[in-house]
Motif scaffolding. Structure first.
Motif, PDB file in Angstrom:
ATOM      1  N   MET A   1       0.856  -1.170   0.000  1.00  0.00           N
ATOM      2  CA  MET A   1       0.000   0.000   0.000  1.00  0.00           C
ATOM      3  C   MET A   1       0.898   1.227   0.000  1.00  0.00           C
ATOM      4  SD  MET A   1      -2.888   1.155   2.805  1.00  0.00           S
ATOM      5  CE  MET A   1      -3.880  -0.262   2.548  1.00  0.00           C
ATOM      6  N   ASP A   2       0.673   2.121  -0.934  1.00  0.00           N
ATOM      7  CA  ASP A   2       1.506   3.316  -0.992  1.00  0.00           C
ATOM      8  C   ASP A   2       0.999   4.365   0.006  1.00  0.00           C
ATOM      9  OD1 ASP A   2      -0.816   4.048  -2.338  1.00  0.00           O
ATOM     10  OD2 ASP A   2       0.224   5.197  -3.870  1.00  0.00           O
ATOM     11  N   PHE A   3       1.806   5.390   0.221  1.00  0.00           N
ATOM     12  CA  PHE A   3       1.512   6.412   1.221  1.00  0.00           C
ATOM     13  C   PHE A   3       0.184   7.105   0.945  1.00  0.00           C
ATOM     14  CE2 PHE A   3       1.693  10.826   2.670  1.00  0.00           C
ATOM     15  CZ  PHE A   3       1.869  10.619   4.035  1.00  0.00           C
ATOM     16  N   ASP A   4      -0.076   7.496  -0.291  1.00  0.00           N
ATOM     17  CA  ASP A   4      -1.302   8.221  -0.620  1.00  0.00           C
ATOM     18  C   ASP A   4      -2.553   7.381  -0.331  1.00  0.00           C
ATOM     19  OD1 ASP A   4       0.151  10.420  -1.402  1.00  0.00           O
ATOM     20  OD2 ASP A   4       0.117   9.900  -3.536  1.00  0.00           O
ATOM     21  N   THR A   5      -2.492   6.093  -0.633  1.00  0.00           N
ATOM     22  CA  THR A   5      -3.627   5.208  -0.372  1.00  0.00           C
ATOM     23  C   THR A   5      -3.857   5.069   1.125  1.00  0.00           C
ATOM     24  OG1 THR A   5      -3.113   3.985  -2.390  1.00  0.00           O
ATOM     25  CG2 THR A   5      -4.590   2.922  -0.804  1.00  0.00           C
ATOM     26  N   LEU A   6      -2.773   4.914   1.885  1.00  0.00           N
ATOM     27  CA  LEU A   6      -2.877   4.806   3.331  1.00  0.00           C
ATOM     28  C   LEU A   6      -3.435   6.100   3.926  1.00  0.00           C
ATOM     29  CD1 LEU A   6      -2.370   3.213   5.917  1.00  0.00           C
ATOM     30  CD2 LEU A   6      -0.031   4.103   5.903  1.00  0.00           C
ATOM     31  N   LEU A   7      -2.959   7.231   3.469  1.00  0.00           N
ATOM     32  CA  LEU A   7      -3.442   8.522   3.958  1.00  0.00           C
ATOM     33  C   LEU A   7      -4.932   8.702   3.666  1.00  0.00           C
ATOM     34  CD1 LEU A   7      -2.723  11.169   5.335  1.00  0.00           C
ATOM     35  CD2 LEU A   7      -2.097  12.077   3.089  1.00  0.00           C
ATOM     36  N   LYS A   8      -5.359   8.320   2.470  1.00  0.00           N
ATOM     37  CA  LYS A   8      -6.772   8.409   2.116  1.00  0.00           C
ATOM     38  C   LYS A   8      -7.612   7.526   3.034  1.00  0.00           C
ATOM     39  CE  LYS A   8     -10.046   7.687  -1.606  1.00  0.00           C
ATOM     40  NZ  LYS A   8     -10.319   7.000  -2.827  1.00  0.00           N
ATOM     41  N   PHE A   9      -7.143   6.309   3.296  1.00  0.00           N
ATOM     42  CA  PHE A   9      -7.841   5.392   4.185  1.00  0.00           C
ATOM     43  C   PHE A   9      -7.986   5.985   5.587  1.00  0.00           C
ATOM     44  CE2 PHE A   9      -7.472   1.962   7.368  1.00  0.00           C
ATOM     45  CZ  PHE A   9      -8.675   1.322   7.132  1.00  0.00           C
ATOM     46  N   ILE A  10      -6.900   6.522   6.110  1.00  0.00           N
ATOM     47  CA  ILE A  10      -6.925   7.116   7.451  1.00  0.00           C
ATOM     48  C   ILE A  10      -7.860   8.319   7.486  1.00  0.00           C
ATOM     49  CG2 ILE A  10      -5.521   8.341   9.160  1.00  0.00           C
ATOM     50  CD1 ILE A  10      -3.215   6.444   8.308  1.00  0.00           C
ATOM     51  N   ASN A  11      -7.820   9.153   6.479  1.00  0.00           N
ATOM     52  CA  ASN A  11      -8.712  10.317   6.435  1.00  0.00           C
ATOM     53  C   ASN A  11     -10.180   9.906   6.385  1.00  0.00           C
ATOM     54  OD1 ASN A  11      -6.767  12.303   6.609  1.00  0.00           O
ATOM     55  ND2 ASN A  11      -6.514  12.458   4.398  1.00  0.00           N
ATOM     56  N   LEU A  13     -11.447   7.409   7.861  1.00  0.00           N
ATOM     57  CA  LEU A  13     -11.830   6.946   9.194  1.00  0.00           C
ATOM     58  C   LEU A  13     -12.155   8.106  10.141  1.00  0.00           C
ATOM     59  CD1 LEU A  13      -9.229   4.117   9.841  1.00  0.00           C
ATOM     60  CD2 LEU A  13     -11.655   3.853   9.331  1.00  0.00           C
ATOM     61  N   SER A  14     -11.839   9.305   9.734  1.00  0.00           N
ATOM     62  CA  SER A  14     -12.033  10.474  10.578  1.00  0.00           C
ATOM     63  C   SER A  14     -13.463  10.544  11.104  1.00  0.00           C
ATOM     64  CB  SER A  14     -11.710  11.740   9.798  1.00  0.00           C
ATOM     65  OG  SER A  14     -11.953  12.877  10.590  1.00  0.00           O
ATOM     66  N   GLY A  15     -13.576  10.658  12.417  1.00  0.00           N
ATOM     67  CA  GLY A  15     -14.884  10.780  13.053  1.00  0.00           C
ATOM     68  C   GLY A  15     -15.625   9.466  13.204  1.00  0.00           C
ATOM     69  N   GLN A  16     -15.021   8.342  12.818  1.00  0.00           N
ATOM     70  CA  GLN A  16     -15.707   7.061  12.881  1.00  0.00           C
ATOM     71  C   GLN A  16     -15.081   6.100  13.892  1.00  0.00           C
ATOM     72  OE1 GLN A  16     -16.472   5.292   9.079  1.00  0.00           O
ATOM     73  NE2 GLN A  16     -16.731   7.269   8.090  1.00  0.00           N
TER      74      GLN A  16
END
Length: 65
Positions: A1-11, A13-16
């Protein structure tokens, strides 16, 4: 998993994430791991917060001003 994909996934999850549940589970795991868990921490890891009473997130009464 590249950094951008991981960052998108984490974002996404925000508020959940139920922070109280996550912190309670993390504290329980840390207590269960005890000294054996502490021995597994790699040298050079950032220090954690000091623990006064054995609980990481003890509840405190709010002061009334």
């Amino acid at each position: 998993m590249d950094f951008d994909t991981l960052l998108k996934f984490i974002n996404e999850l925000s508020g959940q994430i139920d922070l109280d549940v996550v912190l309670r589970d993390a504290e329980a795991l840390c207590i269960c791991a005890g000294e054996n868990g502490a021995a597994c921490i790699p040298p050079g890891s950032p220090p954690s917060l000091p623990v006064d009473n054995g609980l990481f997130y003890s509840q405190q009464d709010d002061e009334v001003l």
